[in-house]
Design a protein around this motif. Sequence first.
Motif, PDB file in Angstrom:
ATOM      1  N   ASN A 123      -8.667  -1.424  -6.839  1.00  0.00           N
ATOM      2  CA  ASN A 123      -9.780  -0.901  -7.642  1.00  0.00           C
ATOM      3  C   ASN A 123      -9.352  -0.641  -9.084  1.00  0.00           C
ATOM      4  O   ASN A 123     -10.068  -0.978 -10.030  1.00  0.00           O
ATOM      5  CB  ASN A 123     -10.308   0.403  -7.034  1.00  0.00           C
ATOM      6  CG  ASN A 123     -10.988   0.160  -5.704  1.00  0.00           C
ATOM      7  OD1 ASN A 123     -11.394  -0.963  -5.407  1.00  0.00           O
ATOM      8  ND2 ASN A 123     -11.105   1.197  -4.897  1.00  0.00           N
ATOM      9  N   THR A 124      -8.171  -0.049  -9.215  1.00  0.00           N
ATOM     10  CA  THR A 124      -7.681   0.275 -10.554  1.00  0.00           C
ATOM     11  C   THR A 124      -7.457  -0.978 -11.386  1.00  0.00           C
ATOM     12  O   THR A 124      -7.886  -1.063 -12.534  1.00  0.00           O
ATOM     13  CB  THR A 124      -6.350   1.059 -10.453  1.00  0.00           C
ATOM     14  OG1 THR A 124      -6.519   2.101  -9.501  1.00  0.00           O
ATOM     15  CG2 THR A 124      -5.945   1.638 -11.784  1.00  0.00           C
TER      16      THR A 124
ATOM     17  N   GLY B  48     -12.908  -6.834  -5.232  1.00  0.00           N
ATOM     18  CA  GLY B  48     -11.713  -6.367  -4.530  1.00  0.00           C
ATOM     19  C   GLY B  48     -11.892  -6.487  -3.031  1.00  0.00           C
ATOM     20  O   GLY B  48     -12.991  -6.371  -2.507  1.00  0.00           O
ATOM     21  N   PHE B  49     -10.793  -6.741  -2.362  1.00  0.00           N
ATOM     22  CA  PHE B  49     -10.829  -6.813  -0.904  1.00  0.00           C
ATOM     23  C   PHE B  49      -9.422  -6.513  -0.409  1.00  0.00           C
ATOM     24  O   PHE B  49      -8.446  -6.829  -1.101  1.00  0.00           O
ATOM     25  CB  PHE B  49     -11.269  -8.219  -0.459  1.00  0.00           C
ATOM     26  CG  PHE B  49     -11.620  -8.297   0.996  1.00  0.00           C
ATOM     27  CD1 PHE B  49     -12.677  -7.554   1.500  1.00  0.00           C
ATOM     28  CD2 PHE B  49     -10.893  -9.106   1.867  1.00  0.00           C
ATOM     29  CE1 PHE B  49     -13.006  -7.613   2.848  1.00  0.00           C
ATOM     30  CE2 PHE B  49     -11.225  -9.172   3.217  1.00  0.00           C
ATOM     31  CZ  PHE B  49     -12.284  -8.429   3.704  1.00  0.00           C
ATOM     32  N   VAL B  50      -9.342  -5.881   0.760  1.00  0.00           N
ATOM     33  CA  VAL B  50      -8.011  -5.561   1.272  1.00  0.00           C
ATOM     34  C   VAL B  50      -7.902  -6.016   2.711  1.00  0.00           C
ATOM     35  O   VAL B  50      -8.802  -5.769   3.516  1.00  0.00           O
ATOM     36  CB  VAL B  50      -7.735  -4.039   1.201  1.00  0.00           C
ATOM     37  CG1 VAL B  50      -6.338  -3.722   1.723  1.00  0.00           C
ATOM     38  CG2 VAL B  50      -7.896  -3.522  -0.215  1.00  0.00           C
ATOM     39  N   ILE B  51      -6.825  -6.718   3.049  1.00  0.00           N
ATOM     40  CA  ILE B  51      -6.547  -6.973   4.462  1.00  0.00           C
ATOM     41  C   ILE B  51      -5.284  -6.215   4.841  1.00  0.00           C
ATOM     42  O   ILE B  51      -4.486  -5.852   3.976  1.00  0.00           O
ATOM     43  CB  ILE B  51      -6.428  -8.480   4.784  1.00  0.00           C
ATOM     44  CG1 ILE B  51      -5.306  -9.144   3.991  1.00  0.00           C
ATOM     45  CG2 ILE B  51      -7.752  -9.176   4.510  1.00  0.00           C
ATOM     46  CD1 ILE B  51      -5.067 -10.587   4.402  1.00  0.00           C
ATOM     47  N   GLU B  52      -5.117  -5.994   6.128  1.00  0.00           N
ATOM     48  CA  GLU B  52      -4.057  -5.066   6.543  1.00  0.00           C
ATOM     49  C   GLU B  52      -2.659  -5.622   6.335  1.00  0.00           C
ATOM     50  O   GLU B  52      -1.722  -4.872   6.127  1.00  0.00           O
ATOM     51  CB  GLU B  52      -4.262  -4.645   7.990  1.00  0.00           C
ATOM     52  CG  GLU B  52      -5.556  -3.845   8.230  1.00  0.00           C
ATOM     53  CD  GLU B  52      -5.696  -2.664   7.290  1.00  0.00           C
ATOM     54  OE1 GLU B  52      -4.696  -1.977   7.055  1.00  0.00           O
ATOM     55  OE2 GLU B  52      -6.817  -2.434   6.791  1.00  0.00           O
TER      56      GLU B  52
ATOM     57  N   SER C  34       0.854  -1.196   0.000  1.00  0.00           N
ATOM     58  CA  SER C  34       0.000   0.000   0.000  1.00  0.00           C
ATOM     59  C   SER C  34       0.880   1.232   0.000  1.00  0.00           C
ATOM     60  O   SER C  34       0.625   2.207  -0.699  1.00  0.00           O
ATOM     61  CB  SER C  34      -0.871   0.048   1.258  1.00  0.00           C
ATOM     62  OG  SER C  34      -2.068  -0.645   1.061  1.00  0.00           O
ATOM     63  N   ILE C  35       1.922   1.163   0.829  1.00  0.00           N
ATOM     64  CA  ILE C  35       2.756   2.338   1.019  1.00  0.00           C
ATOM     65  C   ILE C  35       3.592   2.618  -0.230  1.00  0.00           C
ATOM     66  O   ILE C  35       3.835   3.767  -0.584  1.00  0.00           O
ATOM     67  CB  ILE C  35       3.638   2.170   2.261  1.00  0.00           C
ATOM     68  CG1 ILE C  35       2.742   2.006   3.493  1.00  0.00           C
ATOM     69  CG2 ILE C  35       4.554   3.368   2.453  1.00  0.00           C
ATOM     70  CD1 ILE C  35       3.426   1.374   4.664  1.00  0.00           C
ATOM     71  N   CYS C  36       4.006   1.548  -0.922  1.00  0.00           N
ATOM     72  CA  CYS C  36       4.784   1.800  -2.130  1.00  0.00           C
ATOM     73  C   CYS C  36       3.860   1.952  -3.347  1.00  0.00           C
ATOM     74  O   CYS C  36       4.319   1.912  -4.491  1.00  0.00           O
ATOM     75  CB  CYS C  36       5.850   0.736  -2.344  1.00  0.00           C
ATOM     76  SG  CYS C  36       5.219  -0.857  -2.840  1.00  0.00           S
ATOM     77  N   LEU C  37       2.574   2.121  -3.071  1.00  0.00           N
ATOM     78  CA  LEU C  37       1.598   2.507  -4.097  1.00  0.00           C
ATOM     79  C   LEU C  37       1.431   1.448  -5.180  1.00  0.00           C
ATOM     80  O   LEU C  37       1.141   1.761  -6.322  1.00  0.00           O
ATOM     81  CB  LEU C  37       1.996   3.850  -4.732  1.00  0.00           C
ATOM     82  CG  LEU C  37       2.355   4.962  -3.739  1.00  0.00           C
ATOM     83  CD1 LEU C  37       2.950   6.152  -4.462  1.00  0.00           C
ATOM     84  CD2 LEU C  37       1.155   5.368  -2.925  1.00  0.00           C
ATOM     85  N   ALA C  38       1.633   0.175  -4.794  1.00  0.00           N
ATOM     86  CA  ALA C  38       1.510  -0.881  -5.797  1.00  0.00           C
ATOM     87  C   ALA C  38       0.308  -1.786  -5.542  1.00  0.00           C
ATOM     88  O   ALA C  38      -0.301  -2.284  -6.485  1.00  0.00           O
ATOM     89  CB  ALA C  38       2.787  -1.723  -5.822  1.00  0.00           C
ATOM     90  N   GLY C  39      -0.041  -1.993  -4.267  1.00  0.00           N
ATOM     91  CA  GLY C  39      -1.059  -3.012  -4.006  1.00  0.00           C
ATOM     92  C   GLY C  39      -2.028  -2.673  -2.891  1.00  0.00           C
ATOM     93  O   GLY C  39      -2.491  -3.551  -2.178  1.00  0.00           O
ATOM     94  N   GLY C  40      -2.340  -1.397  -2.726  1.00  0.00           N
ATOM     95  CA  GLY C  40      -3.327  -0.986  -1.730  1.00  0.00           C
ATOM     96  C   GLY C  40      -4.732  -1.011  -2.305  1.00  0.00           C
ATOM     97  O   GLY C  40      -4.953  -1.490  -3.419  1.00  0.00           O
ATOM     98  N   GLN C  41      -5.655  -0.475  -1.546  1.00  0.00           N
ATOM     99  CA  GLN C  41      -7.057  -0.527  -1.961  1.00  0.00           C
ATOM    100  C   GLN C  41      -7.285   0.207  -3.280  1.00  0.00           C
ATOM    101  O   GLN C  41      -8.012  -0.244  -4.146  1.00  0.00           O
ATOM    102  CB  GLN C  41      -7.939   0.081  -0.865  1.00  0.00           C
ATOM    103  CG  GLN C  41      -9.423  -0.139  -1.118  1.00  0.00           C
ATOM    104  CD  GLN C  41     -10.240  -0.069   0.165  1.00  0.00           C
ATOM    105  OE1 GLN C  41      -9.692  -0.105   1.265  1.00  0.00           O
ATOM    106  NE2 GLN C  41     -11.544   0.028   0.025  1.00  0.00           N
ATOM    107  N   LYS C  42      -6.605   1.335  -3.413  1.00  0.00           N
ATOM    108  CA  LYS C  42      -6.768   2.114  -4.640  1.00  0.00           C
ATOM    109  C   LYS C  42      -6.277   1.330  -5.855  1.00  0.00           C
ATOM    110  O   LYS C  42      -6.926   1.296  -6.909  1.00  0.00           O
ATOM    111  CB  LYS C  42      -5.974   3.414  -4.505  1.00  0.00           C
ATOM    112  CG  LYS C  42      -6.216   4.376  -5.621  1.00  0.00           C
ATOM    113  CD  LYS C  42      -5.427   5.638  -5.373  1.00  0.00           C
ATOM    114  CE  LYS C  42      -5.443   6.502  -6.620  1.00  0.00           C
ATOM    115  NZ  LYS C  42      -4.499   7.612  -6.487  1.00  0.00           N
ATOM    116  N   GLU C  43      -5.129   0.672  -5.677  1.00  0.00           N
ATOM    117  CA  GLU C  43      -4.553  -0.095  -6.783  1.00  0.00           C
ATOM    118  C   GLU C  43      -5.396  -1.325  -7.101  1.00  0.00           C
ATOM    119  O   GLU C  43      -5.480  -1.758  -8.253  1.00  0.00           O
ATOM    120  CB  GLU C  43      -3.110  -0.503  -6.452  1.00  0.00           C
ATOM    121  CG  GLU C  43      -2.118   0.651  -6.422  1.00  0.00           C
ATOM    122  CD  GLU C  43      -2.239   1.533  -5.198  1.00  0.00           C
ATOM    123  OE1 GLU C  43      -2.046   2.761  -5.327  1.00  0.00           O
ATOM    124  OE2 GLU C  43      -2.536   1.032  -4.100  1.00  0.00           O
TER     125      GLU C  43
END
Lengths: 226, 224, 131
Positions: free
Chosen positions: B43-44, B64-68, B32-41
């Motif tokens: 969705n994209t 889509g689903f995200v776990i911490e 998520s922090i390196c902008l590759a696999g967070g919730q936004k990514e």
Amino acid sequence: MSDIYGLVRGPLAVVAILVFVVGIIYQARQFFSLTRERPVVLPPASVLGKVGQSSGPSLNAINNSILGVHPYLTVITSIVHACLVLVPIFLLAHNVLLYESLGFNLFAFPEPVSDAFTLIVILGGVFFFLRRILVRRVRVITTFYDYFILLIVVAPFLTGYLATHQWFDYQTMLIVHILAGEVMLVAIPFTKLKHGLLFFLYRYLMHYEHSLGSGTRVWSYSKLAK
Amino acid sequence: MIIAERKPLDEIKDMVRGYKRVLNVGCGGCTSICLAGGQKEVNTLNADLKKALGAEDVHLEIDGFVIERQCNYDFFEALDEKAGNYDAILSMACGVGVQFVAERYPETPVFPALNTVFCGADRDIGWFEESCRTCGECVLAETGGICPVTRCAKGLFNGPCGGTRLDGTCEVDKDTPCAWYEIYKRLKAQGRLENILKIKPPRQWENQTRRSLVQEDYKQRYIG
Amino acid sequence: MPDQEKKPVDTAAIASMLKKKEPEMKRVLNYCLRCSICAESCFLYMAHDGDPQYMPSYKVINSLGKLYKKKGNVDREFLEGIKGLVWRNCVLCHRCYCPIGIDIPRMIDFTRSICRSEGVYPEQDGGESWL
């Protein structure tokens, strides 16, 4: 007056003790039915020996414990809690009542000891009250309920002390004392005061320190993949 | 932190093609922090996949689903409830997370949506730089805080080699500074040049086999 | 999940998430003695000169505690409001210490998943850095 005394000493006391005992059992049963044991996975033995030209255990472990971080608070709260539990059980007057009712009694503290322990609990109550008001980080998470709980705990000790020393009308104070004690007994299983019980039960969920069992129980609605 | 980047869309498309219901699981940790696999990514990627496969007349049902964290089973509870409803899982975690997901749901095919590239630092927004190879034998004390294993093209423990150019760059690439020249400059500025003369014995290359670690304070727990 | 930002919050969905964990959550929220001992175990609390907003119990009480009290009946503004508490103020390092054994990160994790289900999560490439 003696009617009221008879009521609080007799039926009400029985009810309070029953609610306390049944409540505790109920809470414990609930806990065990809501949680279940999860098997521990152990690392291969080679791992435990192999890695780590390790530093060995920390020389400053105590600094990181609660005792190290909050020495005064730890000592105060331990003593207060110990007195809180011991005094009601080993008070002479309570044991006399116990003997009169059930024909047996436990060991009893000498009166001056009970007196001192009671004062410790009362002062502890004052300490925790002031702490809630004066320490910012405690204040920001304190609600009215927390003061109420504190009152429930301190009341039987304060009234008991006043009754013993007959500072006000003895008969009234005694009735208030018994009532306060009954309120506390009933409150224990159903309010925050159940931490006396849960403190131990939750150790079944904690695998990192002072665990009970292997500390690997989990909430049972968690659907675990095998 | 672990840095990853999304795989080319075509590659991901080929992985999930043929599965009706796919769950794309993002990770709330490093990726998520390196902008590759967070919730936004997540969705994209889902939108991209639907569009790309739609153009080929392939209908893909993808959620889509995200776990911490995908590297710790404590965080899997909510995923456990969902995973069984899908034919395949796409993971937007690093390689660690993908393997953990695959191990947790051994009956479900699990695919990586990212390439895990390195352990690095945030240089600036969206710009990351490798700084550690996790060799397990840190020598930064003697190298002025500059890692020769990561930054030297040859990963030399004792340097520099003969390939340093006059301008201080590496013979391999004129845009790459010679790590050992950088180390020399830093140590000289700190008056600790004697460090560069110390001969460091060859590395154990322990990272050639899978490593596993139990912290000293926790060994008792596993010895029982 | 896209475009959730504009939709109204699905309070029923939040309520059902809360319901599922109710036995545990209710106990935790009621069990917390508000003693504040967890404070020092949080490196963020220590790094922010003892700002109570970084105290583990504070974070749970003011995020999940409020969500539970409102039975999930919250708006997007509320979720945006607690976002900082459960992301910026907590990195889920699992190092917080509760003397009576409450699993604080588990509660934070749960709060995050509720936020996420409504499309509320940190925009890491936005203005604010979350770590």
